[in-house]
Write a protein that holds these residues in place. Structure first.
Motif, PDB file in Angstrom:
ATOM      1  N   PHE A   1       4.343   9.010  22.877  1.00 31.90           N
ATOM      2  CA  PHE A   1       4.537   9.866  21.703  1.00 31.90           C
ATOM      3  C   PHE A   1       3.866   9.311  20.448  1.00 31.90           C
ATOM      4  N   GLY A   2       3.560   8.014  20.441  1.00 29.50           N
ATOM      5  CA  GLY A   2       2.792   7.471  19.319  1.00 29.50           C
ATOM      6  C   GLY A   2       1.380   8.044  19.299  1.00 29.50           C
ATOM      7  N   HIS A   3       0.759   8.154  20.477  1.00 29.01           N
ATOM      8  CA  HIS A   3      -0.552   8.793  20.579  1.00 29.01           C
ATOM      9  C   HIS A   3      -0.471  10.248  20.134  1.00 29.01           C
ATOM     10  N   ALA A   4       0.542  10.955  20.653  1.00 31.10           N
ATOM     11  CA  ALA A   4       0.691  12.374  20.309  1.00 31.10           C
ATOM     12  C   ALA A   4       0.902  12.552  18.811  1.00 31.10           C
ATOM     13  N   GLY A   5       1.639  11.629  18.202  1.00 29.30           N
ATOM     14  CA  GLY A   5       1.869  11.724  16.760  1.00 29.30           C
ATOM     15  C   GLY A   5       0.595  11.595  15.952  1.00 29.30           C
ATOM     16  N   SER A   6      -0.272  10.669  16.336  1.00 27.80           N
ATOM     17  CA  SER A   6      -1.540  10.504  15.611  1.00 27.80           C
ATOM     18  C   SER A   6      -2.440  11.724  15.798  1.00 27.80           C
ATOM     19  N   LEU A   7      -2.452  12.297  16.994  1.00 35.36           N
ATOM     20  CA  LEU A   7      -3.254  13.502  17.238  1.00 35.36           C
ATOM     21  C   LEU A   7      -2.696  14.700  16.470  1.00 35.36           C
ATOM     22  N   GLU A   8      -1.389  14.764  16.334  1.00 35.99           N
ATOM     23  CA  GLU A   8      -0.789  15.831  15.536  1.00 35.99           C
ATOM     24  C   GLU A   8      -1.235  15.731  14.076  1.00 35.99           C
ATOM     25  N   GLN A   9      -1.246  14.509  13.540  1.00 38.38           N
ATOM     26  CA  GLN A   9      -1.698  14.315  12.166  1.00 38.38           C
ATOM     27  C   GLN A   9      -3.161  14.748  12.003  1.00 38.38           C
ATOM     28  N   ALA A  10      -3.997  14.383  12.985  1.00 36.93           N
ATOM     29  CA  ALA A  10      -5.410  14.771  12.923  1.00 36.93           C
ATOM     30  C   ALA A  10      -5.558  16.288  12.991  1.00 36.93           C
ATOM     31  N   LYS A  11      -4.775  16.926  13.833  1.00 39.57           N
ATOM     32  CA  LYS A  11      -4.833  18.380  13.973  1.00 39.57           C
ATOM     33  C   LYS A  11      -4.418  19.077  12.692  1.00 39.57           C
ATOM     34  N   LYS A  12      -3.466  18.511  11.972  1.00 44.21           N
ATOM     35  CA  LYS A  12      -2.938  19.127  10.756  1.00 44.21           C
ATOM     36  C   LYS A  12      -3.602  18.615   9.486  1.00 44.21           C
ATOM     37  N   SER A  13      -4.705  17.891   9.634  1.00 43.30           N
ATOM     38  CA  SER A  13      -5.377  17.348   8.446  1.00 43.30           C
ATOM     39  C   SER A  13      -6.030  18.433   7.601  1.00 43.30           C
ATOM     40  N   PHE A  14      -6.337  19.584   8.213  1.00 47.92           N
ATOM     41  CA  PHE A  14      -6.881  20.743   7.500  1.00 47.92           C
ATOM     42  C   PHE A  14      -6.156  21.998   7.979  1.00 47.92           C
ATOM     43  N   PRO A  15      -6.144  23.042   7.160  1.00 42.69           N
ATOM     44  CA  PRO A  15      -5.451  24.275   7.571  1.00 42.69           C
ATOM     45  C   PRO A  15      -5.992  24.865   8.859  1.00 42.69           C
ATOM     46  N   ASN A  16      -7.294  24.761   9.073  1.00 42.74           N
ATOM     47  CA  ASN A  16      -7.905  25.342  10.271  1.00 42.74           C
ATOM     48  C   ASN A  16      -8.763  24.268  10.931  1.00 42.74           C
ATOM     49  N   THR A  17      -8.165  23.573  11.923  1.00 42.46           N
ATOM     50  CA  THR A  17      -8.813  22.396  12.509  1.00 42.46           C
ATOM     51  C   THR A  17      -9.067  22.610  13.989  1.00 42.46           C
ATOM     52  N   TYR A  18     -10.251  22.194  14.412  1.00 46.69           N
ATOM     53  CA  TYR A  18     -10.589  22.120  15.831  1.00 46.69           C
ATOM     54  C   TYR A  18     -10.669  20.645  16.165  1.00 46.69           C
TER      55      TYR A  18
END
Length: 313
Positions: free
Chosen positions: A43-60
């Motif tokens: 879940f630590g990996h998943a948490g960092s990926l979640e932050q990256a995904k939410k770094s912009f309103p519309n992120t790929y």
């Protein structure tokens, strides 16, 4: 190394102020890249990926995962194979695309190939392949194309491996009990027997400890009840003594009042019949003064007759 250049020179302005065609920043699809080993995906990996995904309103979100060969060379042996690590990432809901066999060091060519706008990772420096201790993300940081993510405290692949190594014998016995052979686990015949004996002794110790705890709990319960009984007994005795003292006080008061009432009655009676009492007393004392008249009337009569006869003679 050549500094990375955004393919859109107005990228930063478009993200903050909108594009030249009038679209807002929320409509602009931003391609963010995150990379790593992702061994024993947690879940630590998943948490960092979640932050990256939410770094912009519309992120790929593109996620690069290094191969076994490059990982074993620069970081060390992994628990999971590269294919297992790739597949784990594909099942993470924050990931839009997985890039297998990702490079250890990100280059401008790699950014251009995948149309990457930003690179997301935690801010800790990671050494490149030069051996000089250079940070592999330094060039994207200096170009303003780095998005920092936060690590999750208390969980990491190294921590998980440390737990397994720390309790190695228990995990070996765990797998032996589940049908794995000593050859599957790389354990010698002697070690297997020693582990089984040790595990039996440990189970016996646990049972003894469990029984000791139960006995201790019972003793504690008995002691607790005894203390409660003593406290209750003290309260009962104190209450009885208090009631007894109060009763004695009431009884003493009643007796005193009764005596005083009787004395007052006698005093009143004496005051009302005081004269007759005095006459009786006086008559009583007069009788005491005449010794001869102490006898009864018969004796007194004969005594007086004798005295007259003597005078006549």
């Amino acid at each position: 190394m050549e500094d990375p250049k955004p393919k859109d020179h107005h990228l930063n302005n478009s993200l903050s102020n909108g594009n030249s065609d009038g679209t807002s920043s929320s409509d602009r699809l931003v391609r963010v890249y995150a990379d790593g080993i992702y061994d024993l995906f947690h879940f630590g990996h998943a948490g960092s990926l979640e932050q990256a995904k939410k770094s912009f309103p519309n992120t790929y979100l593109l996620v690069g995962c290094c191969s076994d060969e490059i990982t074993h060379k620069f970081k060390g042996k992994t628990v999971m194979t590269e294919d297992e690590r790739y597949e784990s990432l594909r099942h993470c809901k924050w990931v839009d695309e997985v890039i297998p066999d990702a490079p250890w060091v990100i280059t401008q060519e790699f950014l251009d190939k995948h149309n990457i706008d930003f690179v997301a990772h935690d801010s800790l420096p990671y050494a490149d392949t030069s051996g000089a201790g250079n940070d592999v993300y330094e060039f994207v940081k200096s170009a303003g194309r780095f998005k920092e993510t936060k690590r999750t405290d208390g969980i990491s692949t190294s921590d998980i491996i440390m737990r397994i190594v720390k309790d190695y014998n228990q995990y070996v016995m765990r797998n032996l009990d589940r049908g794995y052979t000593r050859k599957d686990l790389g354990v010698s015949y002697v070690k297997e027997k020693r582990l089984r004996v040790n595990m039996r002794l440990k189970k016996l110790q646990e049972k003894v400890k469990e029984q000791q705890e139960k006995v201790g709990e019972k003793i504690q319960t008995v002691a607790m009840h005894r203390n409660e009984w003593v406290e209750n007994a003290d309260r009962l005795v104190a209450g009885f003594l208090e009631m007894f003292e109060e009763g004695c006080h009431k009884m003493g008061t009643a007796i005193r009042d009764r005596i005083q009432e009787q004395l007052r009655g006698q005093a009143s009676y004496l005051l009302q019949n005081g004269k007759e009492v005095d006459d009786d007393d006086e008559e009583y004392y007069d009788d005491d003064d005449d010794d001869e008249q102490y006898y009864d009337d018969g004796d007194y009569y004969y005594y007086e007759a004798d005295k007259r006869d003597e005078k006549e003679k």
